[in-house]
Write a protein that holds these residues in place. Structure first.
Motif, PDB file in Angstrom:
ATOM      1  N   UNK A  72      49.812  51.732  30.751  1.00 61.37           N
ATOM      2  CA  UNK A  72      49.452  53.118  30.963  1.00 61.37           C
ATOM      3  C   UNK A  72      49.075  53.418  32.395  1.00 61.37           C
ATOM      4  N   UNK A  73      48.859  52.391  33.192  1.00 58.82           N
ATOM      5  CA  UNK A  73      48.517  52.565  34.602  1.00 58.82           C
ATOM      6  C   UNK A  73      49.300  51.625  35.503  1.00 58.82           C
ATOM      7  N   UNK A  74      49.537  50.410  35.004  1.00 54.18           N
ATOM      8  CA  UNK A  74      50.190  49.393  35.831  1.00 54.18           C
ATOM      9  C   UNK A  74      51.360  48.762  35.077  1.00 54.18           C
ATOM     10  N   UNK A  75      52.408  48.486  35.844  1.00 50.20           N
ATOM     11  CA  UNK A  75      53.559  47.735  35.345  1.00 50.20           C
ATOM     12  C   UNK A  75      53.459  46.308  35.854  1.00 50.20           C
ATOM     13  N   UNK A  76      53.622  45.342  34.971  1.00 49.77           N
ATOM     14  CA  UNK A  76      53.784  43.955  35.396  1.00 49.77           C
ATOM     15  C   UNK A  76      55.193  43.540  35.024  1.00 49.77           C
ATOM     16  N   UNK A 126      52.686  43.127  40.089  1.00 52.48           N
ATOM     17  CA  UNK A 126      51.892  44.179  39.460  1.00 52.48           C
ATOM     18  C   UNK A 126      51.975  45.426  40.340  1.00 52.48           C
ATOM     19  N   UNK A 127      52.435  46.536  39.750  1.00 50.09           N
ATOM     20  CA  UNK A 127      52.675  47.766  40.489  1.00 50.09           C
ATOM     21  C   UNK A 127      51.923  48.896  39.789  1.00 50.09           C
ATOM     22  N   UNK A 128      51.120  49.649  40.556  1.00 50.26           N
ATOM     23  CA  UNK A 128      50.263  50.699  39.996  1.00 50.26           C
ATOM     24  C   UNK A 128      50.919  52.070  40.170  1.00 50.26           C
ATOM     25  N   UNK A 155      50.515  46.247  44.017  1.00 51.39           N
ATOM     26  CA  UNK A 155      49.169  45.701  44.176  1.00 51.39           C
ATOM     27  C   UNK A 155      49.191  44.215  44.511  1.00 51.39           C
ATOM     28  N   UNK A 156      50.061  43.468  43.879  1.00 52.11           N
ATOM     29  CA  UNK A 156      50.051  42.029  44.134  1.00 52.11           C
ATOM     30  C   UNK A 156      51.337  41.386  43.663  1.00 52.11           C
ATOM     31  N   UNK A 157      51.604  40.247  44.240  1.00 50.74           N
ATOM     32  CA  UNK A 157      52.672  39.354  43.773  1.00 50.74           C
ATOM     33  C   UNK A 157      51.995  38.073  43.312  1.00 50.74           C
ATOM     34  N   UNK A 158      52.145  37.752  42.033  1.00 51.99           N
ATOM     35  CA  UNK A 158      51.526  36.561  41.455  1.00 51.99           C
ATOM     36  C   UNK A 158      52.523  35.412  41.459  1.00 51.99           C
ATOM     37  N   UNK A 159      52.060  34.256  41.862  1.00 51.92           N
ATOM     38  CA  UNK A 159      52.900  33.053  41.829  1.00 51.92           C
ATOM     39  C   UNK A 159      51.997  31.835  41.815  1.00 51.92           C
ATOM     40  N   UNK A 160      52.515  30.746  41.333  1.00 54.88           N
ATOM     41  CA  UNK A 160      51.760  29.501  41.343  1.00 54.88           C
ATOM     42  C   UNK A 160      51.682  28.973  42.771  1.00 54.88           C
ATOM     43  N   UNK A 161      50.607  28.285  43.082  1.00 54.09           N
ATOM     44  CA  UNK A 161      50.460  27.682  44.404  1.00 54.09           C
ATOM     45  C   UNK A 161      51.613  26.715  44.661  1.00 54.09           C
ATOM     46  N   UNK A 162      51.991  26.620  45.917  1.00 51.55           N
ATOM     47  CA  UNK A 162      53.116  25.753  46.277  1.00 51.55           C
ATOM     48  C   UNK A 162      52.893  24.324  45.797  1.00 51.55           C
ATOM     49  N   UNK A 163      51.687  23.830  45.954  1.00 49.91           N
ATOM     50  CA  UNK A 163      51.407  22.453  45.550  1.00 49.91           C
ATOM     51  C   UNK A 163      51.423  22.288  44.043  1.00 49.91           C
ATOM     52  N   UNK A 164      51.202  23.376  43.332  1.00 52.97           N
ATOM     53  CA  UNK A 164      51.099  23.309  41.882  1.00 52.97           C
ATOM     54  C   UNK A 164      52.431  23.581  41.191  1.00 52.97           C
TER      55      UNK A 164
END
Length: 793
Positions: A188-192, A210-212, A222-231
């Motif tokens: 209702x506010x943000x698209x993931x 995540x886009x508002x 708002x952000x780009x989520x990703x796992x850490x390079x080492x992980x």
């Protein structure tokens, strides 16, 4: 048939089902109606099926297809529905340009209203892959757009139900082949949305955005989520599934830790999004693919794990919003529980009914499992599916002569049909197909028996009276193994030896064929007499009856794989097979491991005096012909290896009876020539002069009368019997060994002459009666007779 790797349904799976149609690839529930799609039907138009409750079950009430057009469409890639509107994605429409089809309700029916497609979509963009309807907003993704960066279009519904494009979401940071828009969820506010990152460089590690929505047409990343390079690891598939729970973002990564999989949860702290906690199954088994689908609803999180326990599971996890804590986890299973069902590929839930896709069910035809609530408990109550395509009718009771180029509905020349049994008549269930065939002649009675492999087991048929064959019974695949395309059978000392590929822990089944002498009230269910577990999956089994040894080739899991080369087994005592050694010619094979796709082993009795009396194996080793002396199992010796022009995939071959020539097929050259824009003149057969085993010479490329893919060939006397997929059985005279000529055929696939992997898999021409057994994958098993008449030299 070689194994391929491609996207099936919602997960990237190896050894994909032979005839994947993906019933249950997407589903939706609204106001008591169930909507289930079958987007990849290969024989009929892609369809969305509508079900309504009828008594204690569900009854099909309607079918929906795209408006008439040319070509395929993959109609049903997504389904979005509310009180007014039904929207269906269709990515293949107009050469993968794609579309979203809008339907409006009219009473109990849905009627086509309009097609949605942005102006900047081009061929190959595949618009309509994922879609989401939330109040008056519609989100539709195109994974192929802009060098496969991907994009998501936002539409807003206006008065009268018309849709207007409001925005196009494509963050600048998205890279080529990232597949932005892979999965969608809106609160209702943000698209993931997920970004699968399928390029070779990114190795499917994955990401989520995540886009508002600030105002109509105004969106902010708002952000780009990703796992850490080492992980992170290649194949994590982070972002494969996404969802929302109480203002927190859910991101599925079904490829994590060798397919154990997990769902990560992110919470917003001020202007930042931070990793909070992970969900995973209690039993963290590799290959489970936990997170293959995810959905949060009414204080619960439903997570699909299509590989769990081999058949797939769905996990229902309780959530307490007051404490932000997760509680009990229930494990839900489907109805059949067959290996490879992929139960959990898709999950959709309403108040009292859930639909779980099982796209691997019945060898890829797919099914949708209905679960219903009883108090606090959920359980599977119904399996919805489309019936398998109509089978051909049996031909029994009288020989069908080839006249004027036809025998029944099959085109032919000099080959009559003695009888024919469809797959369903020899024990095949929904979606089952035939593959390999072999034969056994009872040394006591002289009766002849056909042994026919299927994707789900092995059929035994008495063909002593070939006009009236009798299906005696079925030996099921090894319990716990996966049904798949590849099964192979050979015979030694009145025993059948059976392997399967892409099947998990199948091993080698041993069956005492003398049990066929006194079968009462057929068909019956047989069990194996012995089992060899020194291997799990193998592509073929080769037997040298003169020596009493079997050779599992293409072994790829379990025990000693021998690099995919010759896994040698002593079968002198058939019900006590024992490992005897390995041989692999590492100068051959696509991975230089000596992988042998198939082989032919014999005690050599040809003109090369140096090797007479030795046990020689001729390997079709993907890239070359390999010849080895395996007389001493402790010290097998490579004699020679030889490549040849335009190699596609060295597949299988057989030796002439005088041991002067070896005839080999290449399963990849025909299709490769088409892709290169230079089609061959016909199906190519390679003729090798092997009078000197140390220096085999390819002396002829024979091009057949038709242009289809070749599969298995065998030689009896001066005749070569070729199973050439959709052109069926082809019989060639090799009296002049370097100049074969076609003298007869029967096409087992009416009306098809395509360069494709379908039709006749194999044949067995060695019965003394002259009955030829021919398998044809979707059709069944043919019993034929070569009847040459008035042949002109």
């Amino acid at each position: 048939m070689r194994k391929l790797r491609y996207v099936v349904g919602m997960l990237v799976l190896a050894s994909a089902p032979v005839q994947a149609q993906q019933f249950g690839a997407f589903a939706a529930i609204h106001n008591g109606e169930l909507f289930i799609s079958e987007p990849v039907n290969r024989t009929e138009p892609a369809t969305v099926y509508v079900y309504r409750r009828a008594g204690d079950g569900w009854q099909q009430a309607a079918t929906l297809m795209a408006p008439p057009h040319e070509g395929g469409d993959y109609f049903g890639r997504f389904i979005a529905v509310d009180d007014q509107t039904l929207i269906i994605g269709s990515t293949l429409y107009e050469q993968s340009t794609g579309a979203a089809w809008v339907y409006r309700r009219n009473g109990d029916n849905w009627e086509f209203a309009e097609m949605l497609r942005p102006d900047d979509i081009e061929q190959g963009d595949s618009f309509g892959r994922f879609g989401l309807l939330h109040d008056d907003l519609l989100f539709v993704s195109s994974l192929g757009h802009n060098e496969s960066r991907g994009a998501v279009w936002v539409y807003r519904r206006g008065t009268g139900g018309t849709w207007t494009q409001e925005a196009k979401l494509e963050p600048d940071s998205v890279q080529p082949q990232e597949f932005f828009g892979w999965s969608l969820a809106y609160d209702g506010e943000r698209l993931v949305t997920g970004a699968l990152q399928a390029s070779q460089a990114l190795q499917q590690r994955g990401a989520a955005y995540i886009i508002r929505r600030n105002a109509p047409g105004d969106w902010t990343l708002e952000t780009r989520l990703a796992l850490d390079t080492a992980e992170s690891q290649p194949g994590d598939l982070f972002g494969f599934s996404v969802g929302w729970l109480d203002g927190r973002a859910l991101v599925g990564a079904p490829g994590r830790e060798s397919g154990v999989g997990e769902v990560r949860i992110y919470a917003r702290a001020g202007d930042e999004w931070r990793y909070d906690v992970s969900l995973s199954a209690v039993e963290r088994a590799p290959g489970s693919q936990f997170g293959g689908s995810v959905l949060a609803r009414d204080g619960e999180v439903w997570v699909g794990a299509p590989g769990a326990d081999a058949s797939g599971r769905v996990y229902r996890i309780q959530y307490d919003a007051a404490t932000s804590a997760f509680g009990d986890m229930d494990e839900l299973a489907g109805l059949d529980g067959d290996v490879g069902d992929a139960f959990g590929t898709v999950v959709t839930v309403s108040a009292d009914v859930a639909i779980v896709g099982a796209t691997g069910d019945d060898f890829g035809l797919g099914a949708a499992i209905v679960l219903e609530r009883d108090g606090d408990e959920w359980a599977a109550t119904d399996k919805l599916f489309r019936a398998a395509p109509g089978a051909l009718s049996s031909i029994v009771g009288g020989e069908v002569t080839c006249a004027d180029g036809e025998a029944d509905q099959f085109s032919c020349s000099q080959v009559n049909v003695l009888s024919f049994l469809p797959v369903q008549a020899i024990g095949g269930g929904r979606g089952a197909q035939t593959n390999d065939v072999w034969g056994w002649t009872d040394p006591e009675s002289g009766r002849e028996y056909a042994i026919v492999g299927r994707t789900d087991g092995t059929a035994f048929i008495d063909v002593t009276e070939p006009l009236n064959p009798v299906y005696l019974g079925n030996l099921p695949k090894t319990q716990g193994s996966r049904g798949n395309a590849w099964r192979d059978i050979k015979v030694y000392d009145n025993h059948a030896f059976i392997v399967a590929d892409g099947a998990g822990r199948h091993g080698m089944q041993v069956f005492d064929l003398t049990r066929l002498r006194n079968v009462q009230n057929p068909p019956v269910a047989f069990d194996e007499d012995a089992h060899y577990d020194g291997i799990a999956s193998a592509h073929n089994i080769v037997i040298n009856e003169q020596a009493g040894f079997a050779y599992a080739v293409g072994v790829n899991s379990g025990g000693e794989t021998c690099g995919g080369g010759l896994h040698m087994i002593d079968i002198h005592t058939p019900n006590r097979p024992t490992f005897a050694g390995c041989f692999a010619d590492t100068t051959t094979g696509n991975s230089s491991t000596g992988y042998s796709h198939d082989a032919m082993c014999t005690v050599y009795n040809g003109p090369d005096s140096e090797h007479v009396g030795k046990e020689i194996c001729f390997g079709s080793n993907e890239t070359a012909l390999s010849i080895a002396d395996v007389s001493d199992k402790d010290n097998p010796v490579q004699i020679s290896a030889a490549g040849y022009p335009s190699v596609g995939y060295a597949h299988q071959g057989w030796i002439s009876e005088d041991h002067r020539y070896f005839y080999m097929n290449d399963e990849g050259d025909e299709s490769a020539s088409v892709q290169a824009g230079q089609p061959m003149a016909g199906t190519r057969t390679l003729v090798w002069n092997i009078e000197d085993l140390d220096d085999p010479l390819m002396v002829k490329e024979h091009f057949g009368e038709t242009f289809t893919i070749d599969h298995n060939l065998y030689i009896k006397g001066n005749l070569m019997y070729q199973s050439n997929y959709v052109s069926g059985l082809r019989i060639l005279d090799i009296s002049d060994p370097e100049n074969p000529r076609e003298v007869g055929f029967l096409d087992t696939v009416p009306g098809s002459e395509e360069v494709e992997f379908d039709g006749s898999w194999s044949n067995y021409p060695f019965f003394a009666s002259g009955t030829i057994v021919v398998s044809s994958m979707k059709e069944g098993v043919f019993f034929l007779k070569y009847s040459p008449q008035n042949l002109v030299p």
